[in-house]
Scaffold this motif. Structure first.
Motif, PDB file in Angstrom:
ATOM      1  N   ALA A   1      -6.291  -5.984  -9.012  1.00 54.27           N
ATOM      2  CA  ALA A   1      -6.632  -5.737  -7.608  1.00 54.27           C
ATOM      3  C   ALA A   1      -7.107  -4.308  -7.439  1.00 54.27           C
ATOM      4  CB  ALA A   1      -5.407  -5.994  -6.724  1.00 54.27           C
ATOM      5  N   VAL A   2      -8.061  -4.121  -6.523  1.00 55.39           N
ATOM      6  CA  VAL A   2      -8.549  -2.782  -6.189  1.00 55.39           C
ATOM      7  C   VAL A   2      -8.123  -2.451  -4.764  1.00 55.39           C
ATOM      8  CG1 VAL A   2     -10.529  -3.022  -7.726  1.00 55.39           C
ATOM      9  CG2 VAL A   2     -10.793  -3.583  -5.298  1.00 55.39           C
ATOM     10  N   ASN A   3      -7.949  -1.172  -4.490  1.00 53.07           N
ATOM     11  CA  ASN A   3      -7.557  -0.742  -3.146  1.00 53.07           C
ATOM     12  C   ASN A   3      -8.736  -0.711  -2.176  1.00 53.07           C
ATOM     13  OD1 ASN A   3      -4.951  -0.380  -3.958  1.00 53.07           O
ATOM     14  ND2 ASN A   3      -4.974   1.848  -3.902  1.00 53.07           N
ATOM     15  N   ASN A   4      -9.929  -0.437  -2.714  1.00 56.46           N
ATOM     16  CA  ASN A   4     -11.051  -0.057  -1.861  1.00 56.46           C
ATOM     17  C   ASN A   4     -12.078  -1.173  -1.730  1.00 56.46           C
ATOM     18  OD1 ASN A   4     -10.471   3.033  -1.471  1.00 56.46           O
ATOM     19  ND2 ASN A   4     -10.085   2.574  -3.624  1.00 56.46           N
ATOM     20  N   GLY A   5     -11.769  -2.140  -0.866  1.00 55.56           N
ATOM     21  CA  GLY A   5     -12.685  -3.219  -0.556  1.00 55.56           C
ATOM     22  C   GLY A   5     -13.310  -2.987   0.804  1.00 55.56           C
TER      23      GLY A   5
ATOM     24  N   ALA B   1       0.803  -1.222   0.000  1.00 54.63           N
ATOM     25  CA  ALA B   1       0.000   0.000   0.000  1.00 54.63           C
ATOM     26  C   ALA B   1       0.835   1.272   0.000  1.00 54.63           C
ATOM     27  CB  ALA B   1      -0.931   0.001   1.222  1.00 54.63           C
TER      28      ALA B   1
ATOM     29  N   TYR C   1     -13.098   5.501  -4.541  1.00 59.06           N
ATOM     30  CA  TYR C   1     -11.641   5.615  -4.636  1.00 59.06           C
ATOM     31  C   TYR C   1     -11.055   6.450  -3.500  1.00 59.06           C
ATOM     32  CZ  TYR C   1     -13.143   4.137  -9.283  1.00 59.06           C
ATOM     33  OH  TYR C   1     -13.754   3.473 -10.322  1.00 59.06           O
TER      34      TYR C   1
ATOM     35  N   GLU D   1      -6.499   4.200  -6.376  1.00 66.00           N
ATOM     36  CA  GLU D   1      -7.012   2.981  -6.976  1.00 66.00           C
ATOM     37  C   GLU D   1      -5.969   2.297  -7.826  1.00 66.00           C
ATOM     38  OE1 GLU D   1      -8.392   0.432  -6.607  1.00 66.00           O
ATOM     39  OE2 GLU D   1     -10.504   0.941  -6.771  1.00 66.00           O
ATOM     40  N   ARG D   2      -6.021   0.985  -7.774  1.00 65.14           N
ATOM     41  CA  ARG D   2      -5.191   0.174  -8.662  1.00 65.14           C
ATOM     42  C   ARG D   2      -6.023  -0.158  -9.914  1.00 65.14           C
ATOM     43  NH1 ARG D   2      -2.774  -4.399  -4.801  1.00 65.14           N
ATOM     44  NH2 ARG D   2      -4.641  -3.970  -3.560  1.00 65.14           N
TER      45      ARG D   2
ATOM     46  N   TYR E   1      -8.840   5.623  -1.238  1.00 67.93           N
ATOM     47  CA  TYR E   1      -7.419   5.378  -0.966  1.00 67.93           C
ATOM     48  C   TYR E   1      -6.626   5.207  -2.262  1.00 67.93           C
ATOM     49  CZ  TYR E   1      -9.408   4.624   3.624  1.00 67.93           C
ATOM     50  OH  TYR E   1     -10.090   4.797   4.811  1.00 67.93           O
TER      51      TYR E   1
ATOM     52  N   THR F   1      -9.424  -6.373   3.056  1.00 69.26           N
ATOM     53  CA  THR F   1      -9.180  -4.934   3.155  1.00 69.26           C
ATOM     54  C   THR F   1      -9.266  -4.302   1.771  1.00 69.26           C
ATOM     55  OG1 THR F   1      -7.731  -5.299   5.042  1.00 69.26           O
ATOM     56  CG2 THR F   1      -7.551  -3.181   3.926  1.00 69.26           C
ATOM     57  N   SER F   2      -8.618  -4.945   0.811  1.00 62.21           N
ATOM     58  CA  SER F   2      -8.711  -4.538  -0.589  1.00 62.21           C
ATOM     59  C   SER F   2      -9.609  -5.552  -1.306  1.00 62.21           C
ATOM     60  CB  SER F   2      -7.311  -4.466  -1.209  1.00 62.21           C
ATOM     61  OG  SER F   2      -6.642  -5.701  -1.056  1.00 62.21           O
TER      62      SER F   2
END
Length: 496
Positions: free
Chosen positions: A293-297, A98, A341, A345-346, A343, A259-260
């Motif tokens: 992968a996404v950051n915001n799960g 992160a 988004y 975003e990936r 945090y 978390t993600s």
């Protein structure tokens, strides 16, 4: 005592050990948590010694109840980097996936032909999460540490060295560094030349079914593990999750939310999409796990709980109240849309300067609408990745889901309705640990592998046609919002 295989998943926030008998019976789990530190904005660091302590406690907790296992398989979070000396001691805090401090370096590299070449050879997005970008940052900003390091390793390699006193890394973790040629299965000279280090500064790559015994005696004494217990190198948490959730066939995707979050497929060859930066990581010598992968799960859901329901440390009752409130609002939140988004975003945006946004707010919208729109936004973002993969690989007819979110009927139904896909829960919360167990069984107990990997039952969630029609109308607007707001998000990035 009953014979069993132990899977240990070394995650970002916790380490979890799962014990399964040779016939597939769940025998026990132990987990230990540890903190993430952020000494400066954009920094994400951890103390590897605390993670080792958690690993030891998990191992000891299982062996105290069940005796020594027949084998141990390892899973680990990706993209961490630790400069160490020749004794395996950390010279600097572990930098996690992160961490965003190398954003400018990654952004500049991505705009070059070199960046495109590295992506195609190494399969990892050109992004600050990548150890490639992290090492370039260390070289420029912590030159004394960079030059003093004997090796640059991940958290799994750190633990492996504690167990056996050797620096070795499995193909799966190596393939997530941005420095490993995923076809030749060796460190990339192109990446090493860019960083300015020889291959000797990195660990020896080994297959994911590679194993060692003869654990260090200090570990035997503190954990109760038998000296000759084989430890199988295993793979990354994402690759293990595909195996653990039985997602290895055509037309099936794995979707995990912690978390993600991430969406992944398995294939015999990599899929490349430089704009969306589809990742291509190895599960074993012949199998690629491709996805995004996404950051915001779950971290975005916790933000909703904290800021809308004033729950700083939410428990199960708080989550139940949240989902009950969401369930009372119709699909589509009466036009309210949330870009999740918070945090950065990936996949598929690869933009650390994004922000959360509520759009189309009307007087009739209540707190409940904002909560439902928040959950829908998380699912829209995952659907964006799923559509990208589907465009590359062909139609996806089923999504195998895993992670703690599978215990929520509301969340899983919203996801099914947005994606329009049949969802299947085959292995709920421990898919990464189970994948590590399957890899260990494949090499140590092949006679038990078929029984262990047999699907006894599955829970199916079917999408609602009416709700999917609502979401299908909203999804293009969701995507267009980011495109329309991107420049403005970048303009205000850093405002306090």
């Amino acid at each position: 005592m009953q014979a069993y295989i132990l899977g240990i998943d070394i995650g970002t926030g916790s380490t979890k050990a799962v014990a399964i008998s040779l016939t597939g019976e769940a025998l026990g789990t132990v987990s230990e948590h540890y903190p993430i530190n952020s000494p400066e904005p954009g920094y994400s660091e951890q103390d590897p010694k605390l993670i080792w302590d958690a690993f030891v406690k998990c191992l000891s907790g299982i062996t105290a109840k069940l005796g020594a296992p027949q084998a141990v398989g390892l899973s680990s979070a990706m993209h961490s980097i630790i400069p160490v000396n020749d004794a395996g001691d950390a010279l600097y805090p572990m930098i996690t996936w992160a961490d965003a401090r190398s954003e400018n370096i990654a952004q500049a590299l991505r705009a070059t032909e070199k960046g495109a070449s590295l992506y195609h050879n190494c399969g990892t997005a050109i992004h600050p999460m990548s150890p490639l970008s992290k090492l370039l940052w260390l070289k420029d900003n912590e030159s004394e540490i960079f030059n003093a390091a004997h090796k640059f390793i991940s958290i799994k390699e750190y633990i492996w060295f504690k167990l056996f006193g050797v620096f070795e890394v499995d193909y799966s973790i190596a393939s997530a560094t941005g420095m490993f040629d995923i076809v030749a299965k060796q460190w990339s000279n192109e990446a090493l030349d860019l960083i300015g280090i020889p291959a000797s500064k990195l660990s020896q790559p080994v297959n994911t079914t590679y194993y060692r015994a003869n654990v260090n005696q200090s570990v035997v004494l503190t954990t109760g593990i038998a000296t000759q217990t084989p430890f199988v190198a295993g793979a990354s948490d994402g690759a293990c999750a595909n195996l653990g959730s039985h997602t290895t066939g055509e037309g099936i995707a794995a979707l995990t939310i912690g978390t993600s979050g991430a969406v992944r497929i398995t294939h015999s060859k990599p899929f490349y999409n430089y704009e969306a930066m589809v990742f291509n990581y190895l599960l074993d010598e012949q199998t690629f796990v491709c996805g995004g992968a996404v950051n915001n799960g779950g971290i975005a859901l916790n933000w909703l709980l904290k800021n809308f329901l004033k729950k700083e440390n939410p428990g199960s009752a708080d989550y139940n109240a949240l989902f009950a409130e969401i369930a009372a609002v119709p699909a589509g939140s009466e036009g309210l849309i949330f870009l999740p988004y918070l945090y950065g975003e990936r996949a598929p945006l690869w933009d650390t300067k994004t922000s959360g946004t509520f759009f189309n707010v009307k007087p009739a919208h209540t707190r409940s609408h904002f909560l439902r729109a928040g959950l829908e936004g998380i699912c829209f973002a995952l659907n964006d990745v799923l559509k990208t993969l589907e465009d590359a690989s062909g139609e996806i007819t089923q999504v195998n889901i895993s992670g703690g979110f599978t215990s929520s009927a509301v969340w899983t139904q919203v996801l099914a309705d947005i994606t329009g896909k049949k969802l299947a829960v085959l292995q709920s919360e421990d898919s990464s640990a189970m994948g590590a167990i399957y890899l260990a069984a494949r090499v140590i107990h092949p006679q038990s592998y078929e029984q262990l990997t047999k699907v006894e039952h599955q829970q199916i969630i079917q999408p609602s046609e009416n709700n999917h029609a609502v979401y299908s109308r909203m999804f293009p607007v969701f995507k267009k919002l980011y495109a329309d707001l991107k420049d403005t998000m970048h303009l205000v990035d850093g405002w306090e």
